[in-house]
Design a protein around this motif. Sequence first.
Motif, PDB file in Angstrom:
ATOM      1  N   GLU A   7       0.830  -1.205   0.000  1.00  0.00           N
ATOM      2  CA  GLU A   7       0.000   0.000   0.000  1.00  0.00           C
ATOM      3  C   GLU A   7       0.868   1.260   0.000  1.00  0.00           C
ATOM      4  N   ILE A   8       1.930   1.225   0.796  1.00  0.00           N
ATOM      5  CA  ILE A   8       2.837   2.375   0.852  1.00  0.00           C
ATOM      6  C   ILE A   8       3.488   2.586  -0.505  1.00  0.00           C
ATOM      7  N   ALA A   9       3.924   1.500  -1.117  1.00  0.00           N
ATOM      8  CA  ALA A   9       4.561   1.587  -2.433  1.00  0.00           C
ATOM      9  C   ALA A   9       3.616   2.209  -3.455  1.00  0.00           C
ATOM     10  N   GLN A  10       2.361   1.786  -3.424  1.00  0.00           N
ATOM     11  CA  GLN A  10       1.379   2.301  -4.382  1.00  0.00           C
ATOM     12  C   GLN A  10       1.114   3.781  -4.139  1.00  0.00           C
ATOM     13  N   ARG A  11       0.947   4.183  -2.883  1.00  0.00           N
ATOM     14  CA  ARG A  11       0.642   5.574  -2.562  1.00  0.00           C
ATOM     15  C   ARG A  11       1.786   6.512  -2.931  1.00  0.00           C
ATOM     16  N   LEU A  12       3.016   6.050  -2.756  1.00  0.00           N
ATOM     17  CA  LEU A  12       4.172   6.914  -2.998  1.00  0.00           C
ATOM     18  C   LEU A  12       4.822   6.684  -4.353  1.00  0.00           C
ATOM     19  N   SER A  13       4.267   5.764  -5.127  1.00  0.00           N
ATOM     20  CA  SER A  13       4.818   5.416  -6.448  1.00  0.00           C
ATOM     21  C   SER A  13       6.253   4.895  -6.345  1.00  0.00           C
ATOM     22  N   TYR A  14       6.484   4.072  -5.311  1.00  0.00           N
ATOM     23  CA  TYR A  14       7.766   3.390  -5.151  1.00  0.00           C
ATOM     24  C   TYR A  14       7.539   1.903  -5.384  1.00  0.00           C
ATOM     25  N   SER A  15       8.615   1.174  -5.558  1.00  0.00           N
ATOM     26  CA  SER A  15       8.500  -0.283  -5.590  1.00  0.00           C
ATOM     27  C   SER A  15       8.432  -0.794  -4.151  1.00  0.00           C
ATOM     28  N   PRO A  16       7.791  -1.949  -3.925  1.00  0.00           N
ATOM     29  CA  PRO A  16       7.771  -2.523  -2.569  1.00  0.00           C
ATOM     30  C   PRO A  16       9.179  -2.705  -2.006  1.00  0.00           C
ATOM     31  N   ARG A  17      10.112  -3.056  -2.884  1.00  0.00           N
ATOM     32  CA  ARG A  17      11.494  -3.252  -2.423  1.00  0.00           C
ATOM     33  C   ARG A  17      12.082  -1.948  -1.888  1.00  0.00           C
TER      34      ARG A  17
END
Length: 202
Positions: free
Chosen positions: A161-171
């Motif tokens: 969810e954090i990755a999606q909200r911030l447009s980062y990869s999960p890694r």
Amino acid sequence: MGASVPVGVFALDPVLEAGTRTTLLACPELTVCEPEDARVAVLTVDRLGPAELDMVRTIRAHRHGPAVVLVAGTLASGDVVHGLAAGARGLLLRREADASRLAHAVLAAARDDCTLPPGLLDQILNRPADARHGGVWADGMLSDRERSVLRLVADGHETAEIAQRLSYSPRTVTTVVHDITQRFRLRNRAHAVAYALRAGLL
């Protein structure tokens, strides 16, 4: 008068340890004892850095978990927050740590109270909210990206969810959290959030 409080003396420098021990021996309300029997531990340091904060955590993790009073040669407002977050129950400047003040801090810690140098406490309390959010953790300690990730962790979001909200990869999110926990010697995400809250970041 009640029973005296057993106090252990800790220092990275044997000269500082000897000086602290001598000061404590002048306090009739206190009894200097072996570290493993201490109800309160007095840790004397020149400055408050990663090694000293690790020492606070190590003392607190002891089986009996003595309260820790930190006596430091120098203390900045950020050091106060980091010391408290590491588990210290009192902080004193070495130049102010005469027998009376040291005894007061140790007895307060034994009661689970907290003592701070008044000037530094005023700095923390009077600092504007924006300065508290950035001042303690700023100066290169936390980037904007790290703050954004940590805020979302505090809100209960999972890595994806954090990755999606911030447009980062999960890694990337996982790496950011790992970097924060390693840098500040924190155990996990929850500890990182608690530390940030106590430091006034979130």
